[in-house]
Design an enzyme around this catalytic site. Structure first.
Site, PDB file in Angstrom:
ATOM      1  N   TRP A 126      19.040  20.398 -42.424  1.00 37.27           N
ATOM      2  CA  TRP A 126      18.054  19.593 -41.563  1.00 37.27           C
ATOM      3  C   TRP A 126      17.865  20.536 -40.355  1.00 37.27           C
ATOM      4  O   TRP A 126      18.840  20.871 -39.473  1.00 37.27           O
ATOM      5  CB  TRP A 126      19.037  18.271 -40.988  1.00 37.27           C
TER       6      TRP A 126
ATOM      7  N   LYS B   4      21.299  11.124 -41.169  1.00 40.44           N
ATOM      8  CA  LYS B   4      21.997  10.010 -41.021  1.00 40.44           C
ATOM      9  C   LYS B   4      23.468  10.338 -40.204  1.00 40.44           C
ATOM     10  O   LYS B   4      23.750   9.526 -39.405  1.00 40.44           O
ATOM     11  CB  LYS B   4      22.580   9.925 -42.498  1.00 40.44           C
TER      12      LYS B   4
ATOM     13  N   ARG C   1      21.818  11.856 -46.050  1.00 36.31           N
ATOM     14  CA  ARG C   1      22.222  12.261 -44.504  1.00 36.31           C
ATOM     15  C   ARG C   1      20.917  12.677 -44.043  1.00 36.31           C
ATOM     16  O   ARG C   1      21.111  12.895 -42.883  1.00 36.31           O
ATOM     17  CB  ARG C   1      23.221  13.365 -44.664  1.00 36.31           C
TER      18      ARG C   1
ATOM     19  N   HIS D 194       9.278  -6.856 -13.680  1.00 36.93           N
ATOM     20  CA  HIS D 194       9.305  -5.689 -12.657  1.00 36.93           C
ATOM     21  C   HIS D 194       8.860  -4.563 -13.209  1.00 36.93           C
ATOM     22  O   HIS D 194       9.227  -3.303 -12.774  1.00 36.93           O
ATOM     23  CB  HIS D 194      11.090  -5.523 -12.322  1.00 36.93           C
TER      24      HIS D 194
ATOM     25  N   GLY E 173      25.802  23.105 -38.417  1.00 38.64           N
ATOM     26  CA  GLY E 173      26.348  23.258 -36.932  1.00 38.64           C
ATOM     27  C   GLY E 173      25.348  23.936 -36.221  1.00 38.64           C
ATOM     28  O   GLY E 173      24.086  24.159 -36.563  1.00 38.64           O
TER      29      GLY E 173
ATOM     30  N   LYS F 157      15.291  -0.321 -34.435  1.00 41.98           N
ATOM     31  CA  LYS F 157      15.109  -0.439 -36.108  1.00 41.98           C
ATOM     32  C   LYS F 157      13.783  -0.016 -36.437  1.00 41.98           C
ATOM     33  O   LYS F 157      13.378   0.790 -37.191  1.00 41.98           O
ATOM     34  CB  LYS F 157      15.614  -1.453 -36.700  1.00 41.98           C
TER      35      LYS F 157
HETATM   36  C1  F6R Z   1      20.316   4.268 -36.047  1.00 45.59           C
HETATM   37  C2  F6R Z   1      21.287   5.050 -36.368  1.00 45.59           C
HETATM   38  C3  F6R Z   1      21.931   5.918 -35.145  1.00 45.59           C
HETATM   39  C4  F6R Z   1      23.529   5.876 -35.430  1.00 45.59           C
HETATM   40  C5  F6R Z   1      23.992   7.108 -34.291  1.00 45.59           C
HETATM   41  C6  F6R Z   1      25.417   7.200 -34.164  1.00 45.59           C
HETATM   42  O1  F6R Z   1      19.736   3.325 -36.964  1.00 45.59           O
HETATM   43  O2  F6R Z   1      21.873   5.028 -37.390  1.00 45.59           O
HETATM   44  O3  F6R Z   1      21.447   5.538 -33.977  1.00 45.59           O
HETATM   45  O4  F6R Z   1      23.833   4.804 -34.860  1.00 45.59           O
HETATM   46  O5  F6R Z   1      23.403   8.370 -34.696  1.00 45.59           O
HETATM   47  O6  F6R Z   1      25.987   7.309 -35.671  1.00 45.59           O
HETATM   48  P1  F6R Z   1      27.478   6.833 -35.847  1.00 45.59           P
HETATM   49  O7  F6R Z   1      27.716   5.417 -35.713  1.00 45.59           O
HETATM   50  O8  F6R Z   1      27.767   7.552 -37.284  1.00 45.59           O
HETATM   51  O9  F6R Z   1      28.546   7.680 -34.682  1.00 45.59           O
END
Ligand code: F6R
Length: 605
Positions: A74, A600, A27, A501, A100, A482
Site C-alpha cells: 500500500w 483496512k 487489508r 452557524h 511500515g 461510510k
Molecule cells: C472506516 C474505518 C476506519 C477505521 C480506523 C481505525 O470505515 O474502518 O476509519 O475505523 O482506521 O481502525 P481500527 O478500528 O482498526 O483501529
C-alpha cells in the site's frame, strides 16, 4: 495496508505465499510480489494488478522454491508501480519486504549511494535491502540485527539471502509480525490470518524482536539482544470467516452479520460485573475518576457515542480524542483516568502510539475494546473487552462499529454499577434491551428495499449533508464517513443545531440532507432544524422511529425504523446509514470492499 508472508520449507512454498497474500488482500493494497530462492539465485515476480494476476504470472514463469517471501504493498513512498512493488533486491544477493515507514531513509540513501549502491525505486524499503547487503557478514541473522539498529521509524521486515538458501530472517518494531510453526517448516506473516489453513501454531513477536527462521528451528533475539523464548499460541483458523457466501460484497455480508456479531459479543453476559473486562477491573474502576477514549476513524465515532452514555448513565467525566492528535499534543495527564483505546484491528499505529504516550505520562489504568484478541492493543492494555464481530474484511467498518458500541454500553453499565449509579431494576432492564438487540437489528435490515430506492437518487449527487443531535450526532458522522469512503460522494455531518452557524449556506435543492431523527428528547429541536433546511429547498431524507411524528411530504422522504430504542438507539440507527452508503456505492459502480486509497488496518502513521 501492506502484508507480509514468508516461508522456509522442504516443499515448494509458492502456493503458500500466494494463498497468504490472498488472505491479506482485504487489508487494501495497490501492488504485490513474490521472491524465491531458485537454483542459487533470487527470482521474483511483481504486479500492480490483483494477487490473482500475480498467481498467473508465477505459474507461467514456473516460479517454485523452498525459501521465499511475498508482499502486498500500500504505497507510501513512491507511486503504485511495478518497480516500487516489493520484494526489493540488492545486488542479486538480498531480497526484502517491508511494512511500515522508515523515517531516516533519505540519510541512509545518501550514505548507500556514496557506497556505490544504485536505486531502482522511490521506496524507503529499497534502502533497507541495500543496507542489509552493505552490512552483510555472511550471517543474515547477525546482519539484520546490525541493520535494524540504524533504522528510525516503524517496520516489520522479512528478508533472505542468495547465499543462505534455507533461512528467512524477520524483524519488527512498530508494525506487527508473527511466526507460524509448522512440521519441519516455518513461516512468517504480518497477520496470523495469512497462514490460516497452513498452521495455527503462532508466535507473536514483540517490539524489537529479530527472528531467525530455519526449517527445524526458530531463534528469537529481543530488543536487548538477548535470546528469548516466546509463547506458542494456538489460534483459531479463520478460513470460514473470510468466505463471501451468498453476498455480493464483504461489506454487505458484514452489515447483515450484525445481529450475530452483537449476540456473540454479548454471549455469556448474565449480569453486570467488572470481571468481564479482566481480573483487575474492579480495583481499577473503583480508583478512576474519569475516562479518556483514544481511537481513530469509525472507532473514534463509537468513542464519541460512549461519551454521551458514560456521562449520562455512569456520571463519569469522559474525554474523547483522535489518537493521531493526542499522541503529539502537550496534554495534562490524569493518572486517575481510565484510558480506553477502541480499535477493530488492535494494530492501528496512531492508536497504539497514543496508548503508549498516555502510559509514558503515568496513566496506567488502561482498557481496550478490540476485535482482535491477540493484537498489540490487547497485549499492551491492563484490561480488555474483545468484541466478537469476527474477521472484518470490507475496508469500511460496519459490524466492528456496532459491536464496539455494545461493548461500550457494557462498560457504561459497569462503571455506573461500581460508582453506585445502577439499580438492580435498571440493570435488568438494560440487559433485557441489549439481549433484544439482534432481533431489533434484524428488523432494521428488512428496510433494505426502501433504502435501495433512496440510494438511486443519492448516486447522482456529489455532496450530502448528515444531521443528528445528541447521541445521534456521532451516528451522523459515521453515516457521512461510510458514504464518502465507498461512494466518493463528499459528505459532511453536523450536529443539527450548528447548521445555522455556517453549513446552512451549502443547502440548495441539489443538497440531500440525511437526518437521524429518533423520537428522543431532542426531536422537537431537530424538527426546527429540518424546517431550516426545507426553507432553503434542501431535500430531507429522514430516518425516524417510534413516535417522532415526521411524515413524508414534498421534499421530505421518511423511512420509519421499526421501534424506538432509547439509549441504545445509535446501534440501530447506524444500520440504515451503512446500507445507504453500500447501495449508493453499488449504484455508482465503485469497488465497495476496496475503496481507492484506503487500507483496512492502518499500521503506519
Ligand atoms: C472506516 C474505518 C476506519 C477505521 C480506523 C481505525 O470505515 O474502518 O476509519 O475505523 O482506521 O481502525 P481500527 O478500528 O482498526 O483501529
Amino acid at each position: 495496508m501492506c502484508g507480509i508472508v514468508g516461508a522456509v520449507a522442504q516443499r515448494n512454498i509458492t502456493p503458500i505465499l500466494v494463498e497468504g497474500l490472498k488472505r491479506l488482500e482485504y487489508r487494501g493494497y495497490d501492488s504485490c510480489g513474490v521472491a524465491l530462492h531458485v537454483d542459487g539465485k533470487l527470482e521474483r515476480s511483481r504486479s500492480t494488478a490483483r494477487v490473482a494476476e500475480l498467481e498467473k504470472q508465477v505459474a507461467e514463469a514456473h516460479l517454485e522454491g523452498f525459501t521465499g517471501i511475498a508482499h502486498t504493498r500500500w504505497a507510501t513512498h513512491g507511486a503504485p508501480a511495478s518497480h516500487n512493488a516489493h520484494p526489493h533486491f540488492s545486488r542479486g544477493r538480498i531480497a526484502l519486504v517491508h511494512n511500515g515507514i522508515i523515517e531516516n531513509h533519505d540519510e541512509l540513501r545518501e550514505e548507500l549511494r556514496a557506497a556505490g549502491y544504485e536505486f531502482e525505486s522511490q521506496t524507503d524499503t529499497e534502502v533497507i535491502a541495500h543496507l542489509v547487503d552493505h552490512l552483510y557478514t555472511g550471517d543474515l541473522f547477525e546482519t539484520v540485527q546490525l541493520a535494524t539498529k540504524q533504522l528510525v521509524g516503524a517496520f516489520a521486515i522479512a528478508v533472505f539471502s542468495r547465499d543462505e538458501p534455507h533461512r528467512v530472517v524477520g524483524a519488527r518494531r512498530g508494525s506487527p509480525l508473527i511466526v507460524g510453526i509448522g512440521n519441519g517448516e516455518n513461516f512468517l506473516a504480518s497477520d496470523a490470518l495469512a497462514l490460516a489453513g497452513t498452521t495455527n501454531q503462532i508466535v507473536y513477536l514483540e517490539e524489537g524482536d529479530v527472528v531467525d527462521l530455519q526449517m527445524q528451528r526458530i531463534w528469537i533475539i529481543d530488543a536487548n539482544g538477548k535470546q528469548v523464548e516466546r509463547e506458542v499460541k494456538t489460534v483459531q483458523a479463520h478460513t470460514a470467516a473470510v468466505e463471501l457466501g451468498p453476498y455480493r460484497h464483504y461489506m454487505q455480508k458484514e452489515i447483515f452479520e450484525q445481529p450475530r456479531a452483537i449476540a456473540d459479543t454479548l454471549e455469556g453476559i448474565e449480569s453486570i460485573t467488572p470481571d468481564i473486562f479482566g481480573d483487575k477491573a474492579y480495583g481499577i474502576f473503583k480508583k478512576i475518576d474519569s475516562v479518556l477514549i483514544l481511537a481513530c476513524g469509525t472507532s473514534y465515532y463509537s468513542g464519541m457515542t460512549a461519551k454521551y452514555w458514560l456521562e449520562a448513565v455512569a456520571g463519569v467525566r469522559t474525554d474523547v480524542e483522535i489518537a493521531s492528535e493526542y499522541r503529539y499534543r502537550d496534554s495534562v495527564p490524569n493518572p486517575n483516568a481510565l484510558v480506553v483505546t477502541i480499535s477493530q484491528s488492535g494494530e492501528t499505529a496512531d492508536t497504539l502510539a497514543a496508548l503508549r504516550h498516555a502510559q509514558s505520562q503515568g496513566m496506567q489504568h488502561t482498557l481496550t475494546i478490540c476485535n482482535a484478541a491477540t493484537s498489540a492493543m490487547v497485549r499492551e492494555c491492563a484490561l480488555a473487552y474483545i468484541t466478537r464481530a469476527g474477521v472484518e474484511v470490507g475496508v469500511a467498518s460496519t459490524k466492528a462499529f456496532s459491536t464496539q458500541l455494545a461493548a461500550l454500553f457494557l462498560l457504561t453499565l459497569t462503571l455506573a454499577q461500581v460508582k453506585g449509579r445502577l439499580s438492580d431494576e435498571k440493570e435488568a432492564a438494560f440487559l433485557k434491551e441489549m439481549r433484544h438487540l439482534p432481533a431489533a437489528i434484524t428488523a432494521v435490515l428488512a428496510l433494505e428495499p426502501q433504502i435501495i430506492a433512496w440510494a438511486e437518487a443519492f448516486a447522482r449527487k456529489e455532496n450530502a449533508l448528515f444531521l443528528g443531535r445528541g447521541l445521534h450526532y456521532p451516528i451522523a458522522l459515521e453515516g457521512a464517513l461510510k458514504l464518502k469512503e465507498i461512494s466518493y460522494i463528499h459528505a459532511e455531518a453536523y450536529p443539527a443545531g450548528e447548521l445555522k452557524h455556517g453549513p446552512l449556506a451549502l443547502v440548495t435543492e441539489e443538497m440531500p440532507v440525511v437526518t437521524v431523527a429518533p423520537a428522543d428528547s431532542m426531536i422537537d429541536k431537530l424538527k426546527s432544524n429540518m424546517q431550516e433546511v426545507r426553507a432553503r429547498g434542501g431535500e430531507l431524507y429522514v430516518f425516524a422511529d417510534g413516535d417522532s411524528r415526521i411524515t413524508t411530504s414534498e421534499g421530505v422522504h421518511v423511512i420509519r425504523m421499526p421501534e424506538h430504542y432509547g439509549l441504545l438507539s445509535p446501534i440501530l440507527h447506524v444500520v440504515p446509514l451503512q446500507l445507504l452508503a453500500y447501495h449508493t456505492a453499488l449504484a455508482r459502480g465503485t469497488d465497495v470492499d476496496k475503496p481507492r486509497n484506503l487500507a483496512k488496518s492502518v499500521t503506519v502513521e
